[in-house]
Design a protein around this motif. Structure first.
Motif: not given
Lengths: 217, 217
Positions: B212, B162, B165, A196, B159, A174, A200-201, A204
């Motif tokens: 996921l 993502l 990545p 972010y 998402i 990322f 979010s990341l 995730h």
DNA sequence: ACAAAAATTAAACAACCGTTTAATTTAAAC
DNA sequence: GTTTAAATTAAACGGTTGTTTAATTTTTGT
């Protein structure tokens, strides 16, 4: 006449000027790579004489070694502290992920250098130090997962050494494609970008690892 | 006197010698980085005169551009073909992962360069080509996931940007730390290393993405 | 205040960098 | 077979590289 230089890994004496050089070196190395950064670049940005780098660190190569030691020395400690904390397994994993991301986030520069300059040729000394760090990290991860498995919360067929690649790899990919994601996700300011990552990341990645650890197919 | 050089992206005319130079360049760039590799290095390994690189590609910078185009041109096609195939959503995702891994595995060299040399400064032209590639890839991924969501097989709160990545990052981090994992997993030969990627690592990533996409917490 | 050590400097070092030139050889066209 | 274009070469270009030198300034210990 000349100072006694530390050839060992334990480079304790880091005066202000040395640190100043290291900080500048990290910034420039991360922006333009090790080979792409000249000692003249470094000395200009650090506002010191060209000869001071050789004087303090011996060579450009040894400057890189010193930089690695300087920037990775306390991650190990942080992980070992986490190990002792009294948390639910899944909470511990989540915190582990947070530590990783935060740590790499604060040292984006050196991390980039670590992965792309170190594996080449005769940077063996730097390489060994880095390998030892990774081995220690893996041990910490292993024991956290083992705790969760003992409690029956985690699956027992996870390949633990592949967890770190997923955690760090996701974040790193990322970050390496920052311009792409900044445009795609409309992250107009540096603050929005960092935010972010922090929300979010991170979520995730935590979600990914949790699903992997507890999901039965 | 001098050949008409293609300044556009569509660098069609790739004679044997050009390809030979590109192959050598990829190898050396991936081993020692772009800045760390000299044109003299390249010409020596490719057994050609130093001036031939400038003659064919114009400059070292444009050699890099040509290398990127040369090595990424058919990935897009491969993904679009996958999109048309009649497969269950999860199977399609698995195959997507296989394509990614196989594709990067075969082009380890250029991929390393892509991520670490391209984001710096004025490599804008190469950068734009790379960004376009990533946008196309994302579109393919999005439509595959959308198919699975329409069928009710995949969660709807993933998402999607993502996912890549996690897929590529996991593999890439593994590969970037090759010496570490070779020692840890006792992968004595190159064949064993490649085999581990093709089996265990691929399976790990597929498992991760599946968990996921379908796991409900 | 003085001597020793450390820090800092400008200058020079040889080696290498990417690129260009101009001359020559090879191949293609007619 | 001659002309024209393309390919290939060795040499040189100016600039930059990491490192060392030797002289000077600053700091430290007594």
């Amino acid at each position: 006449m000349y100072p006694v230089r530390n050839n060992t890994m334990s480079n304790i004496e880091l005066n202000d000027k040395k640190i100043q050089i290291l900080e500048v070196a990290e910034k420039l190395f991360s922006e333009k790579g090790f080979e792409g950064t000249s000692i003249r670049d470094i000395s200009k940005h650090a506002k010191i004489n060209i000869a001071m780098v050789s004087y303090y660190f011996g060579s450009k190569e040894r400057l890189l070694e010193a930089l690695i030691i300087y920037k990775t020395s306390d991650l190990k400690l942080q992980l070992e502290n986490l190990l002792q904390e009294n948390l639910e397994p899944i909470e511990k994993v989540n915190k582990l992920i947070e530590i990783y991301i935060n740590r790499i986030s604060c040292n984006k520069g050196i991390f980039r250098v670590l992965h792309f300059e170190i594996n080449s040729e005769k940077r063996e000394k730097s390489m060994i130090a880095f390998t030892e760090l990774k081995k220690g990290n893996l041990k910490s991860v292993e024991s956290i997962i083992a705790q969760g498995q003992a409690k029956g919360v985690f699956r027992k067929d996870v390949i633990i050494p592949l967890l770190t690649p997923t955690i760090i790899g996701t974040f790193f990919h990322f970050h390496m494609n920052k311009p792409f994601f900044v445009e795609l996700l409309n992250l107009k300011t540096e603050e929005m970008y960092n935010n972010y990552i922090k929300t979010s990341l991170t979520k995730h990645i935590q979600q990914t690892i949790k699903a992997l650890l507890v999901y039965e197919n």
